[in-house]
Motif scaffolding. Structure first.
Motif, mmCIF file in Angstrom:
data_model
loop_
_atom_site.group_PDB
_atom_site.id
_atom_site.type_symbol
_atom_site.label_atom_id
_atom_site.label_comp_id
_atom_site.label_asym_id
_atom_site.label_seq_id
_atom_site.Cartn_x
_atom_site.Cartn_y
_atom_site.Cartn_z
ATOM 1 N N VAL A 136 -1.757 11.322 1.234
ATOM 2 C CA VAL A 136 -2.499 10.091 1.473
ATOM 3 C C VAL A 136 -2.236 9.668 2.911
ATOM 4 O O VAL A 136 -1.078 9.513 3.312
ATOM 5 N N GLY A 140 -3.809 1.182 -8.326
ATOM 6 C CA GLY A 140 -3.047 1.596 -7.150
ATOM 7 C C GLY A 140 -3.949 2.072 -6.030
ATOM 8 O O GLY A 140 -3.797 1.673 -4.877
ATOM 9 N N VAL A 188 -8.283 4.847 4.830
ATOM 10 C CA VAL A 188 -7.523 5.646 3.865
ATOM 11 C C VAL A 188 -8.223 6.981 3.693
ATOM 12 O O VAL A 188 -9.438 7.035 3.496
ATOM 13 N N GLU A 235 2.613 1.765 -3.299
ATOM 14 C CA GLU A 235 1.684 2.278 -4.317
ATOM 15 C C GLU A 235 1.482 3.781 -4.162
ATOM 16 O O GLU A 235 1.462 4.514 -5.148
ATOM 17 N N ALA A 236 1.320 4.246 -2.932
ATOM 18 C CA ALA A 236 1.128 5.685 -2.691
ATOM 19 C C ALA A 236 2.367 6.474 -3.123
ATOM 20 O O ALA A 236 2.248 7.529 -3.755
ATOM 21 N N LYS A 270 -3.294 1.227 9.536
ATOM 22 C CA LYS A 270 -3.376 -0.231 9.662
ATOM 23 C C LYS A 270 -3.373 -0.549 11.152
ATOM 24 O O LYS A 270 -2.483 -0.129 11.889
ATOM 25 N N MET A 319 -5.397 -1.449 3.405
ATOM 26 C CA MET A 319 -5.346 -0.672 4.635
ATOM 27 C C MET A 319 -6.723 -0.650 5.295
ATOM 28 O O MET A 319 -7.740 -0.865 4.639
ATOM 29 N N ILE A 377 -4.488 0.227 -2.367
ATOM 30 C CA ILE A 377 -4.292 0.945 -1.100
ATOM 31 C C ILE A 377 -5.530 0.790 -0.226
ATOM 32 O O ILE A 377 -5.440 0.445 0.952
ATOM 33 N N GLU A 378 -6.706 1.039 -0.803
ATOM 34 C CA GLU A 378 -7.943 0.954 -0.020
ATOM 35 C C GLU A 378 -8.248 -0.475 0.421
ATOM 36 O O GLU A 378 -8.837 -0.695 1.467
ATOM 37 N N ALA A 382 0.823 -1.212 0.000
ATOM 38 C CA ALA A 382 0.000 0.000 0.000
ATOM 39 C C ALA A 382 0.858 1.264 0.000
ATOM 40 O O ALA A 382 0.621 2.189 -0.782
ATOM 41 N N VAL A 383 1.869 1.300 0.859
ATOM 42 C CA VAL A 383 2.728 2.487 0.945
ATOM 43 C C VAL A 383 3.537 2.644 -0.339
ATOM 44 O O VAL A 383 3.697 3.757 -0.853
ATOM 45 N N MET A 402 -2.899 6.687 5.590
ATOM 46 C CA MET A 402 -3.277 5.275 5.633
ATOM 47 C C MET A 402 -3.115 4.758 7.053
ATOM 48 O O MET A 402 -2.113 5.049 7.697
#
Length: 157
Positions: A137, A116, A127, A49-50, A141, A124, A120-121, A46-47, A139
């Motif tokens: 962004v 992407g 978001v 991708e951001a 977790k 996590m 991410i969504e 996820a990170v 995020m």
């Protein structure tokens, strides 16, 4: 008096070769916090991708842009912020183009950037995306046990 959280901040050039540095840092932080191997992988994807979105879309080729990554470490969760200060993309337009994900959608047909955001969504727990001078962004977790308890509280109320 106990601190609310520990905060770690890193700034990297908006270049793909620095994404691995953040992945390693994130892995160390999440491991120290007690995240499982699978959750650490989710965090890293996820990170990454951001950050990749910021590298690819935030700055013109002539610009020497930077990406700010912040890690807020709480007892029950890790919050990660990825921020750029580039002109970037139009968030509302991108979200309209992406539309809601449906299981029957052909993944090959998803627009660039849409996958992407979807990843991410999906990976996590929470978001939030803020667009002003650049895109930020946020995020979150939760540690696995804490997330289960939180979901149970939502259902019972």
């Amino acid at each position: 008096m106990k601190k609310a959280c520990d905060y770690i901040e890193m700034k990297i050039p908006a270049m793909p070769e620095y994404i691995g540095v953040i992945r390693l840092t994130l892995s160390g932080i999440a491991s120290r916090m007690g995240f499982t191997y699978d959750l650490i992988d989710d965090l890293k994807i996820a990170v990454s991708e951001a950050i990749t979105n910021a590298v690819q879309h935030a700055y013109d080729e002539e610009e020497d842009g930077q990406i700010l990554i912040g890690f807020s470490l709480y007892e029950d969760r890790l919050e990660v912020m990825v921020a750029d200060s580039g002109a970037s993309f139009n968030l509302e337009e991108t979200l309209k183009e992406v539309g809601p994900y449906q299981d029957k959608s052909d993944i090959e047909l998803m627009r660039e950037g849409g996958l992407g955001l979807y990843l991410i969504e999906s990976l996590m727990d929470e978001v939030k995306i803020h667009q002003s001078k650049g895109v930020t962004v946020f995020m979150t977790k939760f540690l696995e046990g804490e997330q289960v308890e939180r979901d149970a509280e939502k259902i019972s109320t």
